[in-house]
Design a protein around this motif. Structure first.
Motif, PDB file in Angstrom:
ATOM      1  N   LYS A  16       0.829  -1.209   0.000  1.00 37.22           N
ATOM      2  CA  LYS A  16       0.000   0.000   0.000  1.00 37.22           C
ATOM      3  C   LYS A  16       0.861   1.256   0.000  1.00 37.22           C
ATOM      4  O   LYS A  16       0.557   2.244  -0.670  1.00 37.22           O
ATOM      5  N   TYR A  17       1.954   1.217   0.755  1.00 34.32           N
ATOM      6  CA  TYR A  17       2.795   2.411   0.916  1.00 34.32           C
ATOM      7  C   TYR A  17       4.108   2.345   0.138  1.00 34.32           C
ATOM      8  O   TYR A  17       4.880   3.302   0.170  1.00 34.32           O
ATOM      9  N   ASN A  18       4.368   1.232  -0.534  1.00 33.13           N
ATOM     10  CA  ASN A  18       5.621   1.066  -1.284  1.00 33.13           C
ATOM     11  C   ASN A  18       5.349   0.526  -2.675  1.00 33.13           C
ATOM     12  O   ASN A  18       4.736  -0.534  -2.819  1.00 33.13           O
ATOM     13  N   LYS A  19       5.813   1.243  -3.680  1.00 29.12           N
ATOM     14  CA  LYS A  19       5.637   0.826  -5.081  1.00 29.12           C
ATOM     15  C   LYS A  19       6.978   0.496  -5.743  1.00 29.12           C
ATOM     16  O   LYS A  19       7.045  -0.216  -6.713  1.00 29.12           O
ATOM     17  N   GLU A  20       8.048   1.086  -5.212  1.00 30.50           N
ATOM     18  CA  GLU A  20       9.386   0.899  -5.778  1.00 30.50           C
ATOM     19  C   GLU A  20       9.816  -0.551  -5.589  1.00 30.50           C
ATOM     20  O   GLU A  20       9.861  -1.047  -4.450  1.00 30.50           O
ATOM     21  N   PRO A  21      10.139  -1.285  -6.679  1.00 29.15           N
ATOM     22  CA  PRO A  21      10.500  -2.704  -6.540  1.00 29.15           C
ATOM     23  C   PRO A  21      11.620  -2.959  -5.534  1.00 29.15           C
ATOM     24  O   PRO A  21      11.569  -3.948  -4.797  1.00 29.15           O
ATOM     25  N   TYR A  22      12.616  -2.053  -5.474  1.00 27.66           N
ATOM     26  CA  TYR A  22      13.717  -2.286  -4.526  1.00 27.66           C
ATOM     27  C   TYR A  22      13.215  -2.312  -3.085  1.00 27.66           C
ATOM     28  O   TYR A  22      13.649  -3.131  -2.285  1.00 27.66           O
TER      29      TYR A  22
END
Length: 197
Positions: A16-22
């Motif tokens: 929900k709060y993280n989209k960056e793959p890393y």
């Protein structure tokens, strides 16, 4: 130890709060590392709990980088996460952004290994295998001593974490490599399932 949240719900919260793959890779890796340490240090019955703290430790980092470990309690309590997990998550920001001191052995492990997993991740990117499976301590130590390499991974935090645990740096390096080895394949599979691999 009670988290008040299932692993599935914890993953949904991370996404929900993280989209960056890393950031998602890092969360899954630290989850696996924490589970390995739970088992190796005699906390096997709390393995899932340790894992959830690892999975959620950077929940606020991507959206609120200037409030890292400061915004997390709000996000986590809104989701019904236990105070124990919130303390565990926030304790890895000790002396950086918050004064929540790592107290339980689990919190000390998270504090010591969070930055180190990032450093090891940077080391293996440079290797032909792109894997921890053939990484030796001497290669890690060489990169560790080069302060320009992965400069964002704080050596001071890693050393303070080892000290908190009463471990030599080499022991922390060896255990963390083994912990990352233990979950490398499952993290890769899950990232692919999430469309990020």
């Amino acid at each position: 130890m009670n988290s008040n949240i299932s692993r599935q719900k914890a993953l949904e919260l991370l996404l929900k709060y993280n989209k960056e793959p890393y950031h998602i890779y890092h969360g899954l890796t630290v989850e696996g590392v924490m589970k390995w340490f739970a088992e190796s240090l005699g906390y096997a019955e709390d393995r899932e709990y340790w894992g959830i703290v690892g999975l959620l430790h950077d929940v606020d980092f991507e959206e609120f980088p200037d409030e890292h470990c400061i915004k997390a309690p709000e996000l986590l309590s809104q989701a019904g996460v236990s105070d124990e997990v919130i303390h565990g998550v926030c304790s890895h920001g000790y002396n950086l952004t918050v004064d929540v001191k790592p107290e339980h052995e689990m919190e000390k492990v998270l504090y010591a290994t969070d930055e180190l997993t990032g450093l090891i991740g940077a080391v293996i990117k440079m290797r032909p295998s792109k894997s921890t499976k053939d990484l030796e301590i001497k290669s890690l130590k060489k990169k560790y001593k080069d302060r320009k390499f992965a400069a964002g991974c704080s050596r001071d935090v890693i050393e303070a974490g080892a000290q908190m645990l009463g471990w030599e740096l080499d022991a922390l390096f060896e255990k963390t490599i083994l912990a990352m080895r233990s979950c490398e394949d499952s993290v890769s599979i899950e990232l692919k399932e999430l469309g990020l691999g």
